[in-house]
Design a protein around this motif. Sequence first.
Motif, PDB file in Angstrom:
ATOM      1  N   CYS A 169     -49.190  20.629 -36.221  1.00 15.64           N
ATOM      2  CA  CYS A 169     -48.552  21.510 -36.377  1.00 15.64           C
ATOM      3  C   CYS A 169     -47.405  21.652 -35.070  1.00 15.64           C
ATOM      4  N   ILE A 170     -46.020  21.317 -35.063  1.00 11.22           N
ATOM      5  CA  ILE A 170     -45.584  23.154 -33.863  1.00 11.22           C
ATOM      6  C   ILE A 170     -44.709  23.593 -35.208  1.00 11.22           C
ATOM      7  N   ILE A 171     -44.722  24.500 -34.956  1.00 11.02           N
ATOM      8  CA  ILE A 171     -44.047  25.885 -35.524  1.00 11.02           C
ATOM      9  C   ILE A 171     -42.778  26.390 -34.192  1.00 11.02           C
ATOM     10  N   ILE A 172     -41.481  25.611 -34.797  1.00  6.83           N
ATOM     11  CA  ILE A 172     -40.231  25.849 -33.667  1.00  6.83           C
ATOM     12  C   ILE A 172     -39.338  27.018 -34.385  1.00  6.83           C
ATOM     13  N   GLY A 173     -39.976  28.352 -33.378  1.00  6.45           N
ATOM     14  CA  GLY A 173     -39.962  29.639 -34.032  1.00  6.45           C
ATOM     15  C   GLY A 173     -40.439  30.423 -34.350  1.00  6.45           C
ATOM     16  N   GLY A 174     -40.765  32.005 -34.073  1.00  9.82           N
ATOM     17  CA  GLY A 174     -41.751  32.504 -33.833  1.00  9.82           C
ATOM     18  C   GLY A 174     -40.999  34.088 -34.428  1.00  9.82           C
ATOM     19  N   VAL A 211     -47.061  27.412 -31.489  1.00  8.02           N
ATOM     20  CA  VAL A 211     -45.195  28.203 -31.834  1.00  8.02           C
ATOM     21  C   VAL A 211     -44.423  28.259 -30.778  1.00  8.02           C
ATOM     22  N   ILE A 212     -43.541  27.434 -31.120  1.00 11.76           N
ATOM     23  CA  ILE A 212     -42.741  27.130 -29.579  1.00 11.76           C
ATOM     24  C   ILE A 212     -41.258  28.350 -29.938  1.00 11.76           C
ATOM     25  N   ASP A 213     -41.641  29.559 -28.931  1.00 14.56           N
ATOM     26  CA  ASP A 213     -40.090  30.713 -29.687  1.00 14.56           C
ATOM     27  C   ASP A 213     -39.466  31.137 -28.489  1.00 14.56           C
ATOM     28  N   SER A 214     -38.638  31.503 -28.087  1.00 16.91           N
ATOM     29  CA  SER A 214     -37.563  31.669 -27.163  1.00 16.91           C
ATOM     30  C   SER A 214     -37.405  33.630 -27.596  1.00 16.91           C
ATOM     31  N   ALA A 253     -38.175  26.810 -37.882  1.00 12.32           N
ATOM     32  CA  ALA A 253     -38.054  28.538 -38.089  1.00 12.32           C
ATOM     33  C   ALA A 253     -37.199  29.540 -37.482  1.00 12.32           C
ATOM     34  N   THR A 254     -36.380  28.331 -37.132  1.00 11.36           N
ATOM     35  CA  THR A 254     -35.289  29.002 -36.426  1.00 11.36           C
ATOM     36  C   THR A 254     -33.857  30.009 -36.496  1.00 11.36           C
ATOM     37  N   GLY A 255     -34.066  30.549 -37.426  1.00  8.84           N
ATOM     38  CA  GLY A 255     -33.054  31.701 -38.318  1.00  8.84           C
ATOM     39  C   GLY A 255     -31.855  31.181 -37.531  1.00  8.84           C
ATOM     40  N   GLY A 306     -37.709  27.011 -43.575  1.00 11.44           N
ATOM     41  CA  GLY A 306     -37.843  28.328 -43.677  1.00 11.44           C
ATOM     42  C   GLY A 306     -36.998  29.546 -43.146  1.00 11.44           C
ATOM     43  N   GLY A 307     -37.708  30.632 -43.875  1.00  9.47           N
ATOM     44  CA  GLY A 307     -36.648  31.889 -42.760  1.00  9.47           C
ATOM     45  C   GLY A 307     -35.189  31.898 -43.229  1.00  9.47           C
TER      46      GLY A 307
END
Length: 304
Positions: A6-11, A31-34, A108-110, A269-270
């Motif tokens: 799994c890759i989760i985009i947005g931390g 988890v990849i988050d900026s 989960a980029t919001g 999500g989110g």
Amino acid sequence: MKVVDCIIIGGGIAGLQAAIQMGRYNHSVIVIDSNQGRSTITRGYHNILGWPDGISGPKLRDLGILHAKKCGVSFLNDKVTSLEKSDDTFTVRTLLKQIYSANTVFLATGLTDYLPNLPNLQQCLGASIFICPDCDGYEITGKKTIVFGNGNTVANMAFTLTYWSKELTVINHDKKRISDENLLKLKTLGIQTIEEPISEIVVDSTKQLIGFLLKNGVLIKAERGFTGFSGNQLNNHLAKQVGVQLNESNHVIVNPRTKETNINGIWAGGDLISHSEQVTISMGDGSQAAIWMHKRLLGEPRPV
């Protein structure tokens, strides 16, 4: 290239909760988050079970990262620039020219709030100035509050906030037109409307809110502030790239039971999927999505 589970985009909060749940299933997770989401700037969440005195967004994130790392989750400080699907595998490319592949993806980029660049605004967010009435309307109960924003958005925010306080003043910071109907309603409710830009959020030596200094030099004193700006940006560009369906407000459409999108293998999500913009709901989205990603990785088909 190694393909992770799994890759989760947005931390942010949804991404971290999904990461913790997936890590506890012993899946390989990145988890990849900026580090640019709403939770990075909020000074206080006050409606979360177990935190009666509130907790800041950065602190909650730090605890979530620590928790997820204990479950074997990997974190990358980077920004995903593209998302592609090939057969049953997903490939992401990042700003730092990295390429990663996974069997499942959680978006989960919001969203990114539109907020003016005003001195002291950032340090007051979540402490004395708030964005979401469902989250923090309670914090202005009976207090003199400035509702600042633009046009009908700020007027509608003021109408909502009358549930908690009658001591409201509207500042139409951007001078965007407020409809005659809303102006009449504001007047009927006894809410003063000021058509003047703000130059500074004024705080004391302990960083407590004093008031709002207008461009004309007038200081409007207040105990609390609430924003009401239009122009928030949903970060849905990756979803669009891979063909994820959006609703009329550009939120990602998901199965309410599983949080999976119309694209097999992509969950979301989110704030990306919901107008509610609630930390607790984001947590639930992350957990729910992870449960169904786990089922898929075990070979269970997409539920009908």
